[in-house]
Scaffold this motif. Structure first.
Motif, PDB file in Angstrom:
ATOM      1  N   VAL A 191     -24.682  29.293  63.790  1.00  0.00           N
ATOM      2  CA  VAL A 191     -24.205  28.122  64.532  1.00  0.00           C
ATOM      3  C   VAL A 191     -25.221  27.651  65.569  1.00  0.00           C
ATOM      4  O   VAL A 191     -25.539  26.446  65.627  1.00  0.00           O
ATOM      5  N   PRO A 192     -25.783  28.532  66.424  1.00  0.00           N
ATOM      6  CA  PRO A 192     -26.804  28.038  67.371  1.00  0.00           C
ATOM      7  C   PRO A 192     -28.005  27.422  66.679  1.00  0.00           C
ATOM      8  O   PRO A 192     -28.561  26.421  67.152  1.00  0.00           O
ATOM      9  N   ALA A 193     -28.424  28.005  65.558  1.00  0.00           N
ATOM     10  CA  ALA A 193     -29.553  27.432  64.827  1.00  0.00           C
ATOM     11  C   ALA A 193     -29.211  26.059  64.283  1.00  0.00           C
ATOM     12  O   ALA A 193     -30.042  25.139  64.304  1.00  0.00           O
ATOM     13  N   ASP A 208     -23.068  36.628  60.170  1.00  0.00           N
ATOM     14  CA  ASP A 208     -24.228  35.778  59.914  1.00  0.00           C
ATOM     15  C   ASP A 208     -23.889  34.305  60.100  1.00  0.00           C
ATOM     16  O   ASP A 208     -24.711  33.519  60.590  1.00  0.00           O
ATOM     17  N   CYS A 209     -22.669  33.924  59.719  1.00  0.00           N
ATOM     18  CA  CYS A 209     -22.249  32.535  59.912  1.00  0.00           C
ATOM     19  C   CYS A 209     -22.163  32.186  61.395  1.00  0.00           C
ATOM     20  O   CYS A 209     -22.553  31.084  61.814  1.00  0.00           O
ATOM     21  N   VAL A 210     -21.648  33.128  62.177  1.00  0.00           N
ATOM     22  CA  VAL A 210     -21.562  32.897  63.611  1.00  0.00           C
ATOM     23  C   VAL A 210     -22.959  32.762  64.216  1.00  0.00           C
ATOM     24  O   VAL A 210     -23.218  31.892  65.064  1.00  0.00           O
ATOM     25  N   LEU A 211     -23.893  33.601  63.763  1.00  0.00           N
ATOM     26  CA  LEU A 211     -25.252  33.537  64.287  1.00  0.00           C
ATOM     27  C   LEU A 211     -25.964  32.255  63.866  1.00  0.00           C
ATOM     28  O   LEU A 211     -26.890  31.802  64.545  1.00  0.00           O
ATOM     29  N   HIS A 217     -26.670  16.458  71.194  1.00  0.00           N
ATOM     30  CA  HIS A 217     -26.337  15.502  70.137  1.00  0.00           C
ATOM     31  C   HIS A 217     -25.346  16.102  69.146  1.00  0.00           C
ATOM     32  O   HIS A 217     -24.317  15.494  68.818  1.00  0.00           O
ATOM     33  N   ASN A 218     -25.635  17.296  68.648  1.00  0.00           N
ATOM     34  CA  ASN A 218     -24.792  17.909  67.627  1.00  0.00           C
ATOM     35  C   ASN A 218     -23.440  18.355  68.172  1.00  0.00           C
ATOM     36  O   ASN A 218     -22.438  18.315  67.462  1.00  0.00           O
ATOM     37  N   LEU A 219     -23.397  18.782  69.427  1.00  0.00           N
ATOM     38  CA  LEU A 219     -22.111  19.139  70.027  1.00  0.00           C
ATOM     39  C   LEU A 219     -21.210  17.908  70.154  1.00  0.00           C
ATOM     40  O   LEU A 219     -20.004  17.974  69.875  1.00  0.00           O
ATOM     41  N   ALA A 220     -21.782  16.781  70.572  1.00  0.00           N
ATOM     42  CA  ALA A 220     -20.997  15.549  70.656  1.00  0.00           C
ATOM     43  C   ALA A 220     -20.541  15.099  69.272  1.00  0.00           C
ATOM     44  O   ALA A 220     -19.408  14.624  69.100  1.00  0.00           O
ATOM     45  N   LEU A 221     -21.419  15.227  68.277  1.00  0.00           N
ATOM     46  CA  LEU A 221     -21.048  14.874  66.901  1.00  0.00           C
ATOM     47  C   LEU A 221     -19.903  15.762  66.409  1.00  0.00           C
ATOM     48  O   LEU A 221     -18.944  15.269  65.797  1.00  0.00           O
ATOM     49  N   GLY A 280     -36.762  19.083  73.190  1.00  0.00           N
ATOM     50  CA  GLY A 280     -36.282  18.704  71.865  1.00  0.00           C
ATOM     51  C   GLY A 280     -35.039  19.444  71.429  1.00  0.00           C
ATOM     52  O   GLY A 280     -34.068  18.848  70.959  1.00  0.00           O
ATOM     53  N   TRP A 281     -35.032  20.783  71.584  1.00  0.00           N
ATOM     54  CA  TRP A 281     -33.872  21.541  71.121  1.00  0.00           C
ATOM     55  C   TRP A 281     -32.656  21.292  72.001  1.00  0.00           C
ATOM     56  O   TRP A 281     -31.516  21.356  71.518  1.00  0.00           O
TER      57      TRP A 281
END
Length: 383
Positions: free
Chosen positions: A39-41, A34-37, A244-248, A237-238
């Motif tokens: 991550v994309p969200a 569930d934690c792995v799933l 953005h979040n990958l760079a962060l 948007g997504w």
């Protein structure tokens, strides 16, 4: 009656289980899955730490601007026509010969060099205040890096490496979403032309999507507004949130690696017996306030606490930032560490670059509460 009692026992409702208890009762493998799933969200849901990245943008921009303004009167002696004493270094410097970083080296006269220097100052100001962040950042980054590498033995330091990495990754984030001129322009365009405000899609979906109220006029006007006011309009948007979040995340991994590797490197005898800080602060070439260094070195207990504390906060920084409470302790400790080396050892630019990256780890709610308190204090003073 017996049938009614049997029916009542058969339909007895079990008490509702708390979500945390339900999650804890699941098998460990299922929880890990569930934690792995999730991550994309987490990546695509929204842009994270936008306030922290805005603070990082300000600190990084101020650090670069201070370097440029401080060396403005000496630009010819350091890089221009008066820097003949650096010819031996120029002969071995293959970095600035690359076209991306060769603008200052290709300047044919002092006037051209000064024009580029003033342009770089203007771009740095735009970067700091968040004006056309996506366009300004790569140009400013290439010019600034090329300028520093023309005289790296004198001007360059380890802080430049952290600055280059941070600004390069910052370009992939939406660091101008708040507290910037770009954000102000977005709000102004939304008030002036509300019908053309983005509906959550990117440039392609907005320009070519059907609109009963706007008709064919939506395409050119929307393209103009997106190009002037909005960042990364060619992504939805997504997609913007994911980039953005990958760079962060990359920025956070980078700083965690810097701290962890620095902590593991401190294994010498002076670090083990707690005297390393004393020897580091007694180096005369790093003295900013000699009397303060002498006062610090007079207490063996303070020296030992600072020595062991600096090792522990760097070594365990990646683990401490996982939980919000321990993250506050880690950020307070690392801020004290950077203030110490910045003031006592004159390593100011490295400290500023690292503090800028650390600012991205502070929760957005903290920045919003701080901004509200500042606004309330300002209103009370004006009243």
């Amino acid at each position: 009656m017996q049938e009614a009692a049997g029916l009542s026992a058969a339909i007895t409702i079990e008490p509702e289980q708390h979500p945390e208890e339900a999650a804890a009762s699941r098998p460990l493998a299922r929880r890990a899955f569930d934690c792995v799933l999730s991550v994309p969200a987490w990546l695509a849901e929204r842009r994270r730490s936008v306030y922290g990245l805005a603070v990082a943008r300000y600190i990084l921009g101020i650090a670069a601007l201070a370097t440029l303004l401080a060396n403005l009167p000496f630009r010819y002696a350091l890089w221009g026509s008066g820097a003949a004493w650096m010819n031996e270094y120029y002969a071995d410097n293959a970095f600035t010969s690359r076209w991306l970083f060769s603008a200052f080296e290709d300047a044919q006269s002092d006037s051209q060099f000064t024009a580029l220097y003033v342009l770089l100052i203007a771009l740095t100001v735009c970067f700091t205040i968040g004006l056309k962040f996506r366009i300004v950042t790569p140009v400013m980054w290439a010019l600034y890096v090329g300028l520093l590498f023309m005289n790296k033995p004198v001007i360059g330091e380890v802080g430049d490496v952290a600055w280059r990495i941070a600004v390069m990754l910052l370009w992939f984030t939406d660091a101008s979403q708040v507290w910037s001129v770009d954000a102000m322009l977005r709000r102004r365009f939304a008030r002036m032309w509300p019908a053309y405000a983005p509906q959550g899609g990117g440039l392609i979906s907005q320009c070519f999507g059907r609109s009963e109220t706007l008709g064919r006029t939506r395409k050119p006007v929307q393209m103009l507004i997106d190009g002037l006011a909005h960042s990364m309009p060619w992504f939805t948007g997504w997609q913007r949130a994911t980039i953005h979040n990958l760079a962060l995340a990359t920025l956070i991994v980078q700083i965690c690696w810097i701290y962890f590797s620095a902590g593991t490197y401190k294994t010498g005898e002076a670090w083990v017996d707690g005297t390393a800080v004393y020897y580091a602060t007694q180096l005369t070439e790093f003295h900013t306030f000699p009397w303060l260094n002498g006062l610090l070195g007079s207490s063996a207990i303070i020296v030992a606490l600072l020595t062991f504390g600096s090792v522990l906060v760097q070594l365990f920084f990646p683990a401490l930032i996982i939980h919000p409470y321990s993250r506050a302790v880690a950020l307070a400790g690392i801020l004290a560490f950077h203030l110490g080396i910045g003031i006592l050892m004159n390593i100011l630019w490295f400290s500023l670059a690292m503090v800028a990256i650390d600012a991205a780890l502070v929760d957005d709610r903290t920045y919003r509460k701080l901004a509200e308190k500042c606004r309330a204090l300002f209103r009370r003073r004006r009243a």
